[in-house]
Design a protein around this motif. Structure first.
Motif, short mmCIF file in Angstrom:
data_model
loop_
_atom_site.label_atom_id
_atom_site.label_comp_id
_atom_site.label_asym_id
_atom_site.label_seq_id
_atom_site.Cartn_x
_atom_site.Cartn_y
_atom_site.Cartn_z
N ALA A 1 0.83 -1.21 0.00
CA ALA A 1 0.00 0.00 0.00
C ALA A 1 0.87 1.26 0.00
CB ALA A 1 -0.92 0.00 1.22
N ALA A 2 1.96 1.24 0.76
CA ALA A 2 2.86 2.40 0.82
C ALA A 2 3.52 2.66 -0.53
CB ALA A 2 3.92 2.18 1.90
N ILE A 3 3.97 1.59 -1.19
CA ILE A 3 4.57 1.73 -2.52
C ILE A 3 3.56 2.34 -3.49
CG2 ILE A 3 5.43 0.43 -4.50
CD1 ILE A 3 6.65 -1.57 -2.47
N GLY A 4 2.33 1.86 -3.41
CA GLY A 4 1.29 2.42 -4.27
C GLY A 4 1.07 3.90 -4.03
N ALA A 5 1.06 4.32 -2.76
CA ALA A 5 0.85 5.73 -2.44
C ALA A 5 1.97 6.61 -2.99
CB ALA A 5 0.74 5.91 -0.93
N VAL A 6 3.20 6.10 -2.96
CA VAL A 6 4.32 6.86 -3.53
C VAL A 6 4.14 7.02 -5.03
CG1 VAL A 6 6.80 6.77 -4.04
CG2 VAL A 6 5.98 6.23 -1.74
N ILE A 7 3.77 5.93 -5.71
CA ILE A 7 3.62 5.98 -7.18
C ILE A 7 2.52 6.94 -7.58
CG2 ILE A 7 3.01 4.65 -9.23
CD1 ILE A 7 4.30 2.20 -7.88
N TRP A 8 1.33 6.83 -6.95
CA TRP A 8 0.22 7.68 -7.40
C TRP A 8 0.46 9.14 -7.05
CZ3 TRP A 8 -2.54 5.51 -2.78
CH2 TRP A 8 -3.04 6.49 -1.92
N SER A 9 1.08 9.41 -5.90
CA SER A 9 1.33 10.80 -5.50
C SER A 9 2.35 11.46 -6.42
CB SER A 9 1.82 10.84 -4.06
OG SER A 9 0.86 10.30 -3.17
N ALA A 10 3.45 10.73 -6.72
CA ALA A 10 4.47 11.27 -7.62
C ALA A 10 3.91 11.49 -9.01
CB ALA A 10 5.66 10.32 -7.67
N ALA A 11 3.08 10.56 -9.51
CA ALA A 11 2.51 10.69 -10.85
C ALA A 11 1.53 11.86 -10.92
CB ALA A 11 1.81 9.39 -11.25
N THR A 12 0.79 12.10 -9.82
CA THR A 12 -0.12 13.25 -9.79
C THR A 12 0.67 14.55 -9.93
OG1 THR A 12 -1.70 12.08 -8.38
CG2 THR A 12 -1.85 14.47 -8.42
N MET A 13 1.78 14.65 -9.20
CA MET A 13 2.60 15.86 -9.28
C MET A 13 3.23 16.00 -10.67
SD MET A 13 4.35 15.65 -5.47
CE MET A 13 5.04 17.32 -5.51
N LEU A 14 3.64 14.89 -11.26
CA LEU A 14 4.24 14.93 -12.59
C LEU A 14 3.24 15.33 -13.66
CD1 LEU A 14 6.52 11.75 -12.47
CD2 LEU A 14 7.29 14.13 -12.58
N SER A 15 1.94 15.14 -13.38
CA SER A 15 0.91 15.53 -14.34
C SER A 15 0.97 17.02 -14.66
CB SER A 15 -0.48 15.16 -13.81
OG SER A 15 -0.61 13.77 -13.65
N ALA A 16 1.52 17.80 -13.74
CA ALA A 16 1.66 19.24 -13.96
C ALA A 16 2.59 19.54 -15.13
CB ALA A 16 2.18 19.92 -12.70
N LEU A 17 3.42 18.56 -15.51
CA LEU A 17 4.37 18.76 -16.60
C LEU A 17 3.81 18.35 -17.96
CD1 LEU A 17 7.58 17.30 -14.86
CD2 LEU A 17 6.80 19.68 -14.92
N ALA A 18 2.57 17.91 -18.00
CA ALA A 18 1.98 17.44 -19.25
C ALA A 18 2.00 18.54 -20.32
CB ALA A 18 0.55 16.97 -19.01
#
Length: 417
Positions: free
Chosen positions: A79-96
């Motif tokens: 669950a912790a690994i998943g939270a890191v992945i989704w949170s980082a990807a959300t922030m990276l979405s700003a670079l789209a």
């Protein structure tokens, strides 16, 4: 000496509730800024709908491997690994830089959220006895209305005033902090957990592909999964295009649409989710099919109110529909654990998610967007009543395989063929 720390059972619940709030907040942020994305990328409704599908495709495909992994390893670390992945990807979405690049970032968010959703409710289910499970999971699933409402409200406000890029960037940060505490958590040999669930087995299950085959042969599990998929089809598209509906058909600005829909989701979910769980647990003392009946009744009422609300373009009726729609949250999770074996709950959860999403909210945003392009948004949303009524049919069928007798164990299922 192993690192990490123990938490009391109720504090584990609060930690996972916060994670679930962030899970839905990061998921819903996109729907809040859809009108801004449409303008920025000159995208059609169908192209915007693919954003929802891109998220759900990876979410569905990855859930099963994560679920099987967490049955073999420490589920809270998955669950912790998943939270890191989704949170980082959300922030990276700003670079789209294009709608296609945003598809990629949304797909990555789906991977992370699949890891958490395949484990979170199972961890809590193992910490609480069966008689309290629907209530606990209903409270845990308050993360859906709370997170969704904050996502819609904050996304619209931040997007209008600071740009959609800032909205993506700011909402991803809290999940990284919560992931750290989740990783450090210890669930083994905790005396407080034994008080709540004295039969809890903290050992890792040894599962294989035969367990998945067994689930496909479990008729109530399949009916539950397909019925849940039909609910997900309707709810997925409605929540995704909800802010756009208020903006385009009812004349609200982007931030005002987020405020109104956020308030509807928050109030409807905050009241509706626990009501569904409490009614199901109370009724279960008298009828072993109580949880199924709660889903059937609430979905039937929700369908009628949704169609009338869209036909009359009435916010109160749509809000009432969403209120009854939220009753199934938590109840369905409890039903899953009623009809499957304890040792493979994570795998069963993941397979349920795969089936539910791959024929539910994976296609529904894209199909709804396509219908909107061919007709109009109101008509395409009215069509969501059809799969939601099919859900009522599948859950009614499920009663054939679940005993009406009250069971004092975790298994109410009767293996009739």
């Amino acid at each position: 000496m192993n690192g990490g720390f123990y938490l009391k059972t109720r504090n584990v619940f609060y930690l996972f509730l916060l994670l679930n709030i962030m899970n839905y907040l990061d998921r819903q942020i996109t729907s809040a800024v859809l009108p801004l994305l449409k303008e920025s990328f000159h995208a059609s409704d169908q192209a915007l709908g693919v954003l929802g599908s891109a998220f759900m495709i990876t979410y569905a495909l990855i859930a099963l491997p994560f679920g099987m992994w967490s049955d073999r390893w420490q589920a809270h670390k998955v669950a912790a690994i998943g939270a890191v992945i989704w949170s980082a990807a959300t922030m990276l979405s700003a670079l789209a830089w294009s709608i296609e690049s945003l598809y990629v970032f949304r797909a990555l968010i789906g991977i992370g959220e699949a890891a958490f959703v395949a484990t979170g409710s199972t961890i809590l289910s193992k910490l609480y006895v069966q008689s309290r499970r629907a209530r606990i999971l209903a409270l845990f699933n308050l993360g859906m209305p709370i997170g969704s409402s904050i996502g819609v409200l904050a996304g619209g406000a931040l997007g209008v005033h600071f740009g959609w890029q800032f909205a993506f960037c700011i909402v991803g940060l809290p999940g990284l902090i919560l992931a750290f505490f989740t990783w450090r958590l210890r669930l083994d040999r905790n005396p407080d957990h034994q008080k709540h669930a004295p039969n809890m087995d903290t050992s890792s299950a040894q599962i294989n592909i035969n367990d998945v085959k067994q689930l496909f042969g479990n008729k109530p599990f399949i009916l539950l999964s397909v019925g849940y998929a039909m609910i997900s089809y309707g709810f997925g598209a409605l929540s995704f295009f909800g802010p756009t509906l208020l903006n385009r058909e009812m004349g609200y600005s982007v931030d005002a649409a987020g405020l109104v829909l956020g308030a509807i989701i928050a109030v409807s979910g905050f009241i509706g989710v626990p009501i569904g769980g409490y009614i199901a647990d109370y009724w279960l003392k008298r009828n072993g099919r109580a949880r199924i009946h709660v889903v059937i009744i609430s979905m039937t009422i929700s369908c009628a109110l949704l169609y009338l609300g869209l036909q009359l373009v009435s916010i109160p009726l749509i809000a009432a529909s969403i209120f009854f729609l939220f009753w199934h949250v938590g109840v369905i999770s409890s039903l899953l654990y009623d009809v499957t074996e304890y040792r493979i709950w994570n795998t069963a959860t993941a397979l349920l998610l795969f089936i539910m999403h791959i024929i539910g909210d994976v296609p529904s945003p894209t199909v709804t967007g396509y219908l909107s392009e061919q007709t109009n948004l109101l008509f395409s949303l009215k069509m969501l009543v059809i799969p939601m009524l099919l859900a009522v049919v599948f859950f009614s069928w499920m009663t054939k395989y679940v005993s009406s007798k009250v069971s004092l164990t975790d298994q109410n299922i009767t293996h009739s063929s």
